[in-house]
Scaffold this active site. Sequence first.
Site, PDB file in Angstrom:
ATOM      1  N   THR A 146       0.838  -1.198   0.000  1.00 17.83           N
ATOM      2  CA  THR A 146       0.000   0.000   0.000  1.00 17.83           C
ATOM      3  C   THR A 146       0.873   1.248   0.000  1.00 17.83           C
ATOM      4  O   THR A 146       1.947   1.278   0.613  1.00 17.83           O
ATOM      5  CB  THR A 146      -0.942   0.012   1.211  1.00 17.83           C
ATOM      6  OG1 THR A 146      -0.179  -0.103   2.419  1.00 17.83           O
ATOM      7  CG2 THR A 146      -1.919  -1.142   1.131  1.00 17.83           C
ATOM      8  N   SER A 149      -0.379  -6.020   8.504  1.00 21.44           N
ATOM      9  CA  SER A 149      -0.306  -4.668   9.037  1.00 21.44           C
ATOM     10  C   SER A 149      -0.804  -4.722  10.471  1.00 21.44           C
ATOM     11  O   SER A 149      -0.894  -5.794  11.063  1.00 21.44           O
ATOM     12  CB  SER A 149      -1.173  -3.731   8.186  1.00 21.44           C
ATOM     13  OG  SER A 149      -1.144  -2.414   8.690  1.00 21.44           O
ATOM     14  N   ASP A 177      -4.250  -3.342  12.860  1.00 21.61           N
ATOM     15  CA  ASP A 177      -5.689  -3.502  12.633  1.00 21.61           C
ATOM     16  C   ASP A 177      -6.251  -2.443  11.692  1.00 21.61           C
ATOM     17  O   ASP A 177      -7.342  -2.603  11.154  1.00 21.61           O
ATOM     18  CB  ASP A 177      -6.421  -3.461  13.976  1.00 21.61           C
ATOM     19  CG  ASP A 177      -5.993  -4.590  14.899  1.00 21.61           C
ATOM     20  OD1 ASP A 177      -6.082  -5.760  14.470  1.00 21.61           O
ATOM     21  OD2 ASP A 177      -5.560  -4.312  16.028  1.00 21.61           O
ATOM     22  N   GLY A 180      -0.806  -2.721  17.374  1.00 19.93           N
ATOM     23  CA  GLY A 180      -1.826  -3.326  18.207  1.00 19.93           C
ATOM     24  C   GLY A 180      -2.037  -4.807  17.955  1.00 19.93           C
ATOM     25  O   GLY A 180      -1.979  -5.627  18.861  1.00 19.93           O
ATOM     26  N   ASP A 238     -12.390   0.852  15.860  1.00 17.05           N
ATOM     27  CA  ASP A 238     -11.281  -0.047  15.506  1.00 17.05           C
ATOM     28  C   ASP A 238      -9.941   0.680  15.567  1.00 17.05           C
ATOM     29  O   ASP A 238      -9.037   0.425  14.772  1.00 17.05           O
ATOM     30  CB  ASP A 238     -11.493  -0.637  14.110  1.00 17.05           C
ATOM     31  CG  ASP A 238     -12.711  -1.526  14.039  1.00 17.05           C
ATOM     32  OD1 ASP A 238     -13.295  -1.821  15.093  1.00 17.05           O
ATOM     33  OD2 ASP A 238     -13.091  -1.928  12.921  1.00 17.05           O
TER      34      ASP A 238
END
Length: 541
Positions: free
Chosen positions: A187, A212, A214, A246, A518
């Site tokens: 990305t 990655s 979250d 995370g 999130d």
Amino acid sequence: MEPLEPVRNGASRPVQMYGEFMGKGVRYAVSLSERELTVRKLCASGKPAPAVFSLADCLGSRAHRDEEEGASVGASFSAYFYPFRRRRWAGAGAARHRVEQRFRVNSGGDARANLEEARRWARAIREGSMRNRLSRTGGVCAEVKSPCRVLLLLNPLSGKGQAHTLFTSHVQRMLQEASIPYTLTITERQNHARELVREADLSQWDALAIMSGDGLLFEVVNGLMERDDWEEAIKTPLGVLPGGSGNAVAASMHHYCGLQPVSGEELLVNCGFMLCKGLVSRLDLTSVCMASSQRLFSFLSLAWGFVADVDIESEKYRHVGAARFTLGTLVRLASLRIYQGKLSYLPAEEPGTHPCSIESTESLTNVPQSISSSLDYANDLQCQNHPLHNSCNSNNALKPKRTHPSVLGPPDSLLVPLDQPVPAHWTVVNEENFVLVLAAYQSHLAEDLIAAPASRLEDGVIHLIYVTAGISRAALLRLFLAMEKGTHLSTNCPNVVYVKARALRLEPLSPKGTITVDGELVEYGPVQAQVHSSLARLIAG
């Protein structure tokens, strides 16, 4: 009579294949049963104990043509196992480690026959591995087709910026060993993954994998839900490979398998193994609606107050990895904030009372719903240029204004418009002064924070935790320390409340504050949410 293979408990299983091969200069007797590959060293004196490898721990097997002195003479086959390593200290988590078993086939001068024999063994081991895929009890709804074509999306700036290095050192080899064809996409900017999956021809892929934190999974889920064919698109199996700070979903997947916690590269290998095995589970998604009519789909959490503050304010410590949350917690404890607001929820423990409280999302998806979904943060450009800000799909990255006109998805039959009172059968919390409100749908908030230990991927429940004003700093610190082991809900602190809900509404009254979905910063103001059971699919073993 078939030969028998000894197993650990003293019983025996029929051997399907047997052969004697060279490996690392030693001759071995190799036998394959329905569930195990047994390797015994052949020596003149004594009978060494065999090494027994469970086919449930096997990712794959391949045959190779050997070259000896420039001429093709023999062949080899390799089997790749990832058994759990026995740990030397009490309380240590269970982590898989790689073991390769390679044997040389050279029964004569016929190179073609040797290669065919090697292929026969490799094929039998692969088939045995497929038949012996372990899964969570009652948790698997499907298997990814084989061979599985994977589109792997990787955020190179997540966490400490080591995701690509971790991919090449662990995941790439595992995918090759499992004979999984994949396309790696790095990305390049915020919302790159969201735009890609929204417009992609998903028929090219059998699964999408995300490497990655979250935050990239948040983009993918919402990109899929923005498609006209969202109902089918969201059922695309999603694989999660932890590469951020995370890694809450990855840690939750590990937890649901009944394993002790691990972190870092050990967690990555465990999740890579799940991805390669391809067992698919259902995943709840929660629809989150805000006053601006923005609608998002959440798989992890909705937070207001202390937890959201720590998540956002710890961005400047991203370079220390997962420790950013610990550091952010200590900083915020030193200056504890109280937030005023109203909290209401629909309790989950009302089966049969209100029929719409447990809905079949698939039976309601033909009802159209078009809701504007735009974000326009004035400081987005400033945030992108910050030297420590992960501008490429990071957790909590502020989102630019979207041009896609609508978000589709199942209707929120439990919710009424935000400008109307909540239904009479909802519970309204009397307290209006809060330290934090956390709605969690997975067990973990981070690799080392078990916020909702009773949560499951498809329990159809919002695990609502709120802490009211009056809690001391010491008690709040003890709460988060206990959360590392998931024991915080049994601390008997009168300021901590835990309930199970199917929907909720939060109406902040404080003029300033932070709300995250999130881990992503969203607009501050009234928000309500409803869980939609089993809407998505996750490769979670």
